[in-house]
Enzyme design. Structure first.
Site, PDB file in Angstrom:
ATOM      1  N   GLU A 278       0.826  -1.203   0.000  1.00 17.41           N
ATOM      2  CA  GLU A 278       0.000   0.000   0.000  1.00 17.41           C
ATOM      3  C   GLU A 278       0.869   1.266   0.000  1.00 17.41           C
ATOM      4  O   GLU A 278       0.431   2.329  -0.442  1.00 17.41           O
ATOM      5  CB  GLU A 278      -0.924  -0.010   1.221  1.00 17.41           C
ATOM      6  CG  GLU A 278      -2.222   0.721   0.999  1.00 17.41           C
ATOM      7  CD  GLU A 278      -3.290   0.373   2.032  1.00 17.41           C
ATOM      8  OE1 GLU A 278      -4.217  -0.383   1.686  1.00 17.41           O
ATOM      9  OE2 GLU A 278      -3.202   0.844   3.175  1.00 17.41           O
ATOM     10  N   HIS A 299       7.836 -27.317  -0.755  1.00 18.88           N
ATOM     11  CA  HIS A 299       7.197 -28.481  -1.377  1.00 18.88           C
ATOM     12  C   HIS A 299       6.006 -28.084  -2.244  1.00 18.88           C
ATOM     13  O   HIS A 299       5.234 -28.930  -2.682  1.00 18.88           O
ATOM     14  CB  HIS A 299       6.793 -29.480  -0.288  1.00 18.88           C
ATOM     15  CG  HIS A 299       7.984 -29.960   0.492  1.00 18.88           C
ATOM     16  ND1 HIS A 299       8.613 -31.158   0.270  1.00 18.88           N
ATOM     17  CD2 HIS A 299       8.700 -29.346   1.462  1.00 18.88           C
ATOM     18  CE1 HIS A 299       9.641 -31.278   1.078  1.00 18.88           C
ATOM     19  NE2 HIS A 299       9.722 -30.179   1.823  1.00 18.88           N
ATOM     20  N   LYS A 412     -13.905   0.952  -4.247  1.00 24.76           N
ATOM     21  CA  LYS A 412     -14.960   1.359  -3.298  1.00 24.76           C
ATOM     22  C   LYS A 412     -16.063   2.112  -4.045  1.00 24.76           C
ATOM     23  O   LYS A 412     -17.248   1.887  -3.814  1.00 24.76           O
ATOM     24  CB  LYS A 412     -14.380   2.263  -2.203  1.00 24.76           C
ATOM     25  CG  LYS A 412     -13.547   1.517  -1.182  1.00 24.76           C
ATOM     26  CD  LYS A 412     -13.162   2.458  -0.048  1.00 24.76           C
ATOM     27  CE  LYS A 412     -12.082   1.877   0.802  1.00 24.76           C
ATOM     28  NZ  LYS A 412     -11.483   2.840   1.710  1.00 24.76           N
TER      29      LYS A 412
HETATM   30  O1  PA5 Z   1      -3.138   1.522   6.125  1.00 23.35           O
HETATM   31  C1  PA5 Z   1      -4.229   2.018   5.902  1.00 23.35           C
HETATM   32  O2  PA5 Z   1      -4.405   3.250   5.908  1.00 23.35           O
HETATM   33  C2  PA5 Z   1      -5.436   1.155   5.633  1.00 23.35           C
HETATM   34  O3  PA5 Z   1      -5.094  -0.184   5.575  1.00 23.35           O
HETATM   35  C3  PA5 Z   1      -6.475   1.334   6.740  1.00 23.35           C
HETATM   36  O4  PA5 Z   1      -5.905   0.995   7.974  1.00 23.35           O
HETATM   37  C4  PA5 Z   1      -7.694   0.464   6.470  1.00 23.35           C
HETATM   38  O5  PA5 Z   1      -8.238   0.752   5.236  1.00 23.35           O
HETATM   39  C5  PA5 Z   1      -8.754   0.661   7.550  1.00 23.35           C
HETATM   40  O6  PA5 Z   1      -9.120   2.005   7.646  1.00 23.35           O
HETATM   41  P1  PA5 Z   1      -9.910   2.547   8.889  1.00 23.35           P
HETATM   42  O7  PA5 Z   1      -9.032   2.419  10.088  1.00 23.35           O
HETATM   43  O8  PA5 Z   1     -10.225   3.975   8.578  1.00 23.35           O
HETATM   44  O9  PA5 Z   1     -11.143   1.701   9.037  1.00 23.35           O
END
Ligand code: PA5
Length: 424
Positions: A278, A299, A412
């Site tokens: 990410e 394996h 989304k």
């Molecule tokens: O690293 C990030 O920003 C994301 O993985 C968020 O943690 C994830 O989308 C969850 O978001 P939120 O804490 O707003 O529910």
């Protein structure tokens, strides 16, 4: 004995690629001087040094209240649950009935939900709902179900201690609910993104509730924070890791395989994948982070790794010290394995590790070995901090903002259209 961060080090003798530290050092300076993209999300950099004893005490008290109940359900997704789960899975004994922790809100799989909810019927469970935004679909659905169940069965005095909300200081529906129902709540700092938040209550409360020492975890991260700040060049594992992986990427190795020979680190690999995937996968750039559990996957994936397309490099986690188990002899066995009798199991595991590194590097897979002394709270805190810091450096070397995630909005929007969310 205090944790020594130099006990975590990278051996690149089988990496077989040129690299230099200068660019990584410059990227480190950008991170430290807060002059790079996303620098308003650098709250995590000094976080381990800023956590004070009063905060640890409050978290431990909440954890003790949770542990008096039957179980904890941790509700969150991505950075709001992977860090805690990685540490808990690394430290717990999966074969013993310790305090049960279950995870919900990290998928939308109805049969998983049904099974978990059925298993908790009538129980006095706690819920820690973690969502910085408070608007994420998966945890919001999970929390609705749990809140309905608990608020129908218990009064406000139970809910106050059993439902713990970890969210933004001011914004969002979870903050509103915590305030209006007088629930215990913790804050996700504004300047710390989800995947960099394991050293905030996001990670610390569930880890404490699982019975692990959060002070030691923070101490490991603090020691690593000081070490990375003060150490230059090859001795700095974050600089070295960022330099090595970028040199691999530039020579066409687009896939990084995180290889662990210790089964308790499988979830750690998931946390690491999210952190790098990410943070770096944007602007049509970025190494694809993947993982294997060895020797198990030798394996299944071993053939590909040895002999498939040469676009991979390997980051191998080598745990120096684990439990001591001696291999016994079996009388009359003709499997040809009696030469192992009396040998230590971790010695055999580490022999497999170094032999595999040798074979893979000869098969043109650059391999680096990251040695850690053992798996405990301090080393996990130190390792997580090191990987976060290295991720910032590495993303700056790649030319991307390590702290945003614009790409996750596209699916989304499509999903909200299908579900007819107002405004879409
Ligand atoms: O690293 C990030 O920003 C994301 O993985 C968020 O943690 C994830 O989308 C969850 O978001 P939120 O804490 O707003 O529910």
């Amino acid at each position: 004995m205090p944790f020594n961060p130099s006990d975590i080090f990278i051996d690149h003798s089988k990496f077989n690629l040129d690299f230099d530290f200068k660019e990584a050092e410059e990227a480190k300076n950008i991170l430290e001087n807060r002059t790079g993209a996303g620098s308003d999300f650098l709250g995590w950099v000094d976080l381990p040094l800023e956590i004070n004893p009063a905060q640890i005490k409050a978290l431990r008290e909440s954890a003790e209240k949770i542990r008096k109940l039957d179980s904890l359900i941790l509700v969150g997704i991505g950075g709001s649950y992977l860090g805690a789960r990685a540490v808990i899975e690394a430290l717990k004994n999966p074969f013993q009935n310790d305090f049960p922790i279950h995870y919900l809100g990290h998928n939308l799989d109805a049969s998983y939900y049904k099974k978990l909810l059925d298993s908790q019927k009538g129980l006095r469970y706690a819920v820690n709902v973690i969502s910085k935004s408070g608007t994420t679909t998966e945890p919001a659905i999970a929390f609705r179900l749990l809140w309905k169940d608990l608020s129908e069965r218990f009064d406000s005095s139970y809910l106050k201690d059993a439902v713990i909300v970890t969210t933004d200081a001011e914004k969002g529906s979870l903050r509103k609910l915590a305030d209006s129902e007088n629930l215990t709540s913790y804050i996700v700092p504004d300047d710390v993104g989800g995947r960099y938040s394991v050293l905030t209550p996001v990670g610390l409360l569930p880890i404490a509730a699982a019975g692990f020492d959060i002070q030691e975890f923070v101490n490991g991260a603090s020691a690593m924070r000081k070490y990375l700040k003060d150490t230059g060049g090859e001795k700095n594992p974050a600089i070295k890791y960022a330099a090595l992986r970028n040199s691999a990427y530039r020579s066409g190795k687009k896939i990084e395989i995180f290889a662990s020979y210790n089964s308790n680190l499988a979830l750690f690999a998931e946390w690491w994948k999210q952190l790098y995937g990410e943070s770096e996968g944007k602007m049509h750039k970025g190494i694809f982070p993947s993982s294997v559990n060895l020797t198990t996957d030798l394996h299944s994936m071993g053939q590909w790794m040895q002999d498939g397309e040469r676009t991979i490099f390997e980051t191998v986690i080598d745990v120096a010290d684990t439990e001591r188990i001696s291999v016994p002899e079996i009388t009359g066995s003709d499997d040809g394995l009696d030469y192992l009798a009396g040998r230590d199991l971790n010695e055999i595991n580490r022999a497999a590790l170094s032999a595999t590194i040798q074979a893979h590097s000869e098969g043109r897979v650059p391999c680096m070995r990251i040695e850690i002394p053992k798996v405990n709270e301090a080393s996990l805190g130190a390792m997580m901090y090191m990987f976060e810091y290295a991720c910032g450096i590495s993303a700056y070397m790649l030319g991307v903002n390590p702290f945003d995630q614009p790409g996750v909005e596209a699916y989304k929007t499509e999903m909200f259209k299908k579900l007819k969310k107002p405004g879409y």
